[in-house]
Design a protein around this motif. Structure first.
Motif, PDB file in Angstrom:
ATOM      1  N   ARG A 243       0.806  -1.234   0.000  1.00  0.00           N
ATOM      2  CA  ARG A 243       0.000   0.000   0.000  1.00  0.00           C
ATOM      3  C   ARG A 243       0.830   1.272   0.000  1.00  0.00           C
ATOM      4  O   ARG A 243       0.336   2.349   0.327  1.00  0.00           O
ATOM      5  CB  ARG A 243      -0.968  -0.001   1.188  1.00  0.00           C
ATOM      6  CG  ARG A 243      -1.954  -1.144   1.179  1.00  0.00           C
ATOM      7  CD  ARG A 243      -2.865  -1.092  -0.018  1.00  0.00           C
ATOM      8  NE  ARG A 243      -3.728  -2.272  -0.059  1.00  0.00           N
ATOM      9  CZ  ARG A 243      -4.815  -2.363  -0.782  1.00  0.00           C
ATOM     10  NH1 ARG A 243      -5.187  -1.370  -1.553  1.00  0.00           N
ATOM     11  NH2 ARG A 243      -5.537  -3.452  -0.765  1.00  0.00           N
TER      12      ARG A 243
ATOM     13  N   THR B 193       0.048   4.631  -2.573  1.00  0.00           N
ATOM     14  CA  THR B 193      -0.334   3.527  -3.465  1.00  0.00           C
ATOM     15  C   THR B 193       0.823   2.547  -3.553  1.00  0.00           C
ATOM     16  O   THR B 193       1.982   2.955  -3.627  1.00  0.00           O
ATOM     17  CB  THR B 193      -0.658   4.049  -4.882  1.00  0.00           C
ATOM     18  OG1 THR B 193      -1.710   5.004  -4.789  1.00  0.00           O
ATOM     19  CG2 THR B 193      -1.100   2.926  -5.797  1.00  0.00           C
TER      20      THR B 193
ATOM     21  N   ARG C  89      -4.435   1.423  -3.887  1.00  0.00           N
ATOM     22  CA  ARG C  89      -4.453   2.623  -3.061  1.00  0.00           C
ATOM     23  C   ARG C  89      -4.632   2.282  -1.585  1.00  0.00           C
ATOM     24  O   ARG C  89      -5.423   1.424  -1.225  1.00  0.00           O
ATOM     25  CB  ARG C  89      -5.579   3.559  -3.512  1.00  0.00           C
ATOM     26  CG  ARG C  89      -5.427   4.052  -4.913  1.00  0.00           C
ATOM     27  CD  ARG C  89      -6.552   4.969  -5.407  1.00  0.00           C
ATOM     28  NE  ARG C  89      -7.820   4.787  -4.731  1.00  0.00           N
ATOM     29  CZ  ARG C  89      -8.602   5.795  -4.329  1.00  0.00           C
ATOM     30  NH1 ARG C  89      -8.263   7.042  -4.542  1.00  0.00           N
ATOM     31  NH2 ARG C  89      -9.748   5.549  -3.738  1.00  0.00           N
ATOM     32  N   ASN C  90      -3.928   3.009  -0.748  1.00  0.00           N
ATOM     33  CA  ASN C  90      -3.995   2.792   0.694  1.00  0.00           C
ATOM     34  C   ASN C  90      -5.398   3.094   1.232  1.00  0.00           C
ATOM     35  O   ASN C  90      -5.911   2.385   2.098  1.00  0.00           O
ATOM     36  CB  ASN C  90      -2.954   3.660   1.388  1.00  0.00           C
ATOM     37  CG  ASN C  90      -2.462   3.108   2.711  1.00  0.00           C
ATOM     38  OD1 ASN C  90      -1.496   3.603   3.253  1.00  0.00           O
ATOM     39  ND2 ASN C  90      -3.100   2.089   3.258  1.00  0.00           N
TER      40      ASN C  90
ATOM     41  N   GLU D 284      -7.864  13.401   0.341  1.00  0.00           N
ATOM     42  CA  GLU D 284      -7.759  12.981  -1.057  1.00  0.00           C
ATOM     43  C   GLU D 284      -8.648  13.832  -1.959  1.00  0.00           C
ATOM     44  O   GLU D 284      -8.336  14.012  -3.141  1.00  0.00           O
ATOM     45  CB  GLU D 284      -8.084  11.500  -1.201  1.00  0.00           C
ATOM     46  CG  GLU D 284      -6.998  10.640  -0.581  1.00  0.00           C
ATOM     47  CD  GLU D 284      -6.840   9.282  -1.216  1.00  0.00           C
ATOM     48  OE1 GLU D 284      -7.789   8.803  -1.869  1.00  0.00           O
ATOM     49  OE2 GLU D 284      -5.741   8.713  -1.085  1.00  0.00           O
TER      50      GLU D 284
END
Length: 182
Positions: A48, A141, A146-147, A179
């Motif tokens: 991640r 990522t 994606r984390n 984000e």
């Protein structure tokens, strides 16, 4: 990793193993491990995140108790399942493997393979504030994606299993807000 005795074996999952085990099993039950708690305490440089831009993944930090899933693996499948788990869970050796008693749904106790956080490993992040966790997770990522998706999957699957983790839900909102501004 040795296990005293033969027969079927249990594996305890507290993160993505709860909803995406990826191995054959003959039983899946809710279980609780005492003495450890679920936490974003491991820097992720593989699944991640990257070495240049680490993310965070779950580990089992000392204290409390954690509700997860226990999977019973048939003795005949154990060798392949164990090899799969080592490859999946140990790309950078951030965990150590041990057998711990878990309380399985219905009250029975059973030894289960558990991946505990190695607090001496360079990827051990320790106790981070929610703000620090959100900063690391947002935008990270790795090879597995994606984390934020990992965190979102965790929150949704905990809800499906009847667990409301207020801190994880708050963390998800913080990461989503970060984000959205990028």
């Amino acid at each position: 990793m040795s296990f005293e005795g033969g027969g079927d074996r249990w594996v305890f999952g507290y993160g993505s193993l709860m909803w995406r085990p990826g191995f054959p099993f003959i039983d899946r039950r809710t279980a609780v491990l005492h003495g450890r708690r679920r936490a974003f305490c491991i820097y992720s440089v593989h699944h991640r995140g990257t070495y240049e831009r680490p993310g965070l993944v779950l580990g089992l930090a000392p204290g409390g108790a954690v509700r997860g899933m226990a999977y019973r693996v048939a003795e005949a499948e154990w060798e392949d399942v164990y090899a799969y788990l080592r490859e999946r869970e140990q790309p950078t050796e951030t965990y150590f493997e041990t057998w711990r008693d878990v309380k399985i749904d219905g009250g029975e106790k059973a030894p289960a393979l558990v991946f505990l956080s190695d607090m001496k490993h360079q990827q051990w992040a320790g106790a981070l504030t929610l703000e620090q966790q959100a900063e690391l997770i947002a935008g990270a990522t790795g090879l597995s994606g994606r984390n934020v998706d990992y965190l979102s999957d965790l929150v949704s699957h905990l809800r499906e299993d009847g667990v409301r983790d207020i801190a994880m839900e708050r963390l998800l909102k913080m990461v989503e807000a970060r984000e959205a501004t990028v």
